[in-house]
Scaffold this active site. Structure first.
Site, PDB file in Angstrom:
ATOM      1  N   VAL A  20       0.857  -1.110   0.045  1.00  0.00           N
ATOM      2  CA  VAL A  20      -0.056  -0.083   0.105  1.00  0.00           C
ATOM      3  C   VAL A  20       0.883   1.135  -0.010  1.00  0.00           C
ATOM      4  O   VAL A  20       1.878   1.311   0.542  1.00  0.00           O
ATOM      5  CB  VAL A  20      -0.863  -0.033   1.315  1.00  0.00           C
ATOM      6  N   GLY A  21       0.512   2.279  -0.832  1.00  0.00           N
ATOM      7  CA  GLY A  21       1.014   3.416  -0.909  1.00  0.00           C
ATOM      8  C   GLY A  21       2.533   3.339  -1.156  1.00  0.00           C
ATOM      9  O   GLY A  21       3.418   4.497  -0.688  1.00  0.00           O
ATOM     10  N   GLY A  28       3.332   3.441  -4.710  1.00  0.00           N
ATOM     11  CA  GLY A  28       3.424   3.873  -6.059  1.00  0.00           C
ATOM     12  C   GLY A  28       3.329   2.660  -7.104  1.00  0.00           C
ATOM     13  O   GLY A  28       3.754   2.980  -8.140  1.00  0.00           O
ATOM     14  N   LEU A  29       2.850   1.592  -6.502  1.00  0.00           N
ATOM     15  CA  LEU A  29       2.561   0.470  -7.375  1.00  0.00           C
ATOM     16  C   LEU A  29       1.069   0.444  -7.874  1.00  0.00           C
ATOM     17  O   LEU A  29       0.413  -0.513  -8.254  1.00  0.00           O
ATOM     18  CB  LEU A  29       3.032  -0.816  -6.663  1.00  0.00           C
ATOM     19  N   GLY A  30       0.211   1.387  -7.640  1.00  0.00           N
ATOM     20  CA  GLY A  30      -1.156   1.214  -8.013  1.00  0.00           C
ATOM     21  C   GLY A  30      -2.081   0.658  -7.077  1.00  0.00           C
ATOM     22  O   GLY A  30      -3.130   0.224  -7.681  1.00  0.00           O
ATOM     23  N   SER A  45      -4.355   1.648  -4.812  1.00  0.00           N
ATOM     24  CA  SER A  45      -5.466   2.176  -4.539  1.00  0.00           C
ATOM     25  C   SER A  45      -6.392   2.081  -5.806  1.00  0.00           C
ATOM     26  O   SER A  45      -7.810   1.749  -5.939  1.00  0.00           O
ATOM     27  CB  SER A  45      -5.505   3.978  -4.171  1.00  0.00           C
ATOM     28  N   ALA A  46      -5.845   1.916  -6.834  1.00  0.00           N
ATOM     29  CA  ALA A  46      -6.397   1.761  -8.348  1.00  0.00           C
ATOM     30  C   ALA A  46      -6.822   0.303  -8.361  1.00  0.00           C
ATOM     31  O   ALA A  46      -7.990   0.232  -8.653  1.00  0.00           O
ATOM     32  CB  ALA A  46      -5.412   2.053  -9.344  1.00  0.00           C
ATOM     33  N   ALA A  47      -6.001  -0.792  -7.899  1.00  0.00           N
ATOM     34  CA  ALA A  47      -6.338  -2.150  -7.977  1.00  0.00           C
ATOM     35  C   ALA A  47      -7.456  -2.414  -7.136  1.00  0.00           C
ATOM     36  O   ALA A  47      -8.376  -2.907  -7.465  1.00  0.00           O
ATOM     37  CB  ALA A  47      -4.983  -2.711  -7.634  1.00  0.00           C
ATOM     38  N   ASP A 104      -3.013   5.075 -13.428  1.00  0.00           N
ATOM     39  CA  ASP A 104      -3.237   3.981 -12.638  1.00  0.00           C
ATOM     40  C   ASP A 104      -4.348   3.117 -12.980  1.00  0.00           C
ATOM     41  O   ASP A 104      -4.344   1.932 -13.189  1.00  0.00           O
ATOM     42  CB  ASP A 104      -3.168   4.243 -11.196  1.00  0.00           C
TER      43      ASP A 104
END
Ligand code: MEV
Length: 301
Positions: free
Chosen positions: A88-89, A91-93, A95-97, A138
């Protein structure tokens, strides 16, 4: 019960410059968030953070998705459970996932008939509501999967090499980093402007190299992109040390992915070098995720 999943993403080229209209290349990666939904009398949302009703503190993205479905369907009760392989948090997306997987799962449960474009659009609106501002990158890449040139939304060939991610576990605020770059650009427009357009040129050049599967050259360009990200002030010593560790142990190239200032770096590497690259990043202090590109966007499991 219906389970849907959506992938995370890395930037091969172009973060920050994309904010100024320059092209970027993003790649969906095979670490996924899974969201299961089942009919229920009331709304419950469960994750490693706990079990809640609609709750914008603990589960902001899923709560916002549930409210959207209350507007467009007869949704009253549902049990939602979330499991994620995406840190989480970082930069790997993540929240979009979780947003996109929840939209797809509720769509499948309630039969609302959303197309992929509708899912990506709703996901972007949800991210905007929660974050104040969000780029479409994202939510689009995580819905569609694959390697995508932004803003053209052009699909490139899938990367056929290993992707090794090193997480600093240092929190960084995308909003703050984007503001810092803007400040630098205001102060030195003649210096920073060309740096940002040069990053954009890397995406344009990278497009041809990715499709030619010339990963040696893609890696060289990623290294140059890393130098320019450092130049605009979004690096940190941990990210530098992980990128050098990866390069010195056989990676084609390595750079920050996302906003920088902490978060993650990404290396691309020949399949036969993966364990050396992973070990080198780990001994430099990184939490390592070994993964690969995926053309599977959001899907019903
Ligand atoms: C953050 O993941 C990527 C940035 O380019 C910001 C954005 O595109 O919204 C830094």
């Amino acid at each position: 019960m219906i389970t849907c999943s959506a992938p995370g993403k890395v930037y091969l080229f172009g973060e920050h410059a994309v904010v100024y209209g320059e092209p970027a290349i993003c790649c969906a990666v095979d670490i996924r968030t899974r969201v299961s939904v089942a009919p229920a009398d009331s709304i419950t949302i469960s994750s490693s953070l706990g079990t809640t009703d609609i709750d914008f503190k603990t589960h902001p993205y899923v709560s916002a998705v549930v409210e959207r479905f209350q507007d467009i369907s007869s949704l009253e009760g549902v049990s939602i459970s979330i499991e994620s392989e995406i840190p989480v948090g970082s930069g790997l997306g993540s929240s979009a996932a979780v947003t996109i997987a929840t939209i797809k799962a509720l769509d499948a449960l309630l039969g609302t008939g959303l197309e992929l474009d509708d899912i990506a659009r709703m996901g972007h609106e949800v991210e905007q509501r929660i974050q104040g501002a969000a780029s479409q990158t994202d939510t689009y890449v995580c819905t569609m999967g694959g390697v995508v040139m932004i803003p053209q939304r052009k699909g490139l060939d899938l990367l056929d090499c290993a992707i090794v991610i090193g997480n600093t576990n240092i929190f960084s605020s995308t909003k703050e980093l984007v503001a810092n770059v803007a400040e630098l650009n205001d102060k030195f427009p003649d210096v920073i402007g060309p740096v940002l357009s040069s990053i954009g040129m890397m995406s344009a050049t990278g497009e041809v190299l990715v499709n030619a599967k010339d990963y040696v050259s893609v890696g060289k360009l990623m290294n140059i992109n890393q130098g320019l990200l450092d130049a605009i002030g979004v690096g940190c010593s941990e990210l530098s040390s992980f990128t050098y560790a990866a390069r010195n142990s056989g990676a084609y190239g390595a750079k920050i992915t996302g906003a920088g200032g902490g978060g993650c770096m990404v290396a691309i590497a020949p399949h036969e070098c993966v364990s050396e690259v992973a070990a080198a990043i780990a001994s430099a202090g990184g939490e390592v995720v070994v993964t690969k590109a995926t053309d599977i966007g959001v899907r019903v499991e």
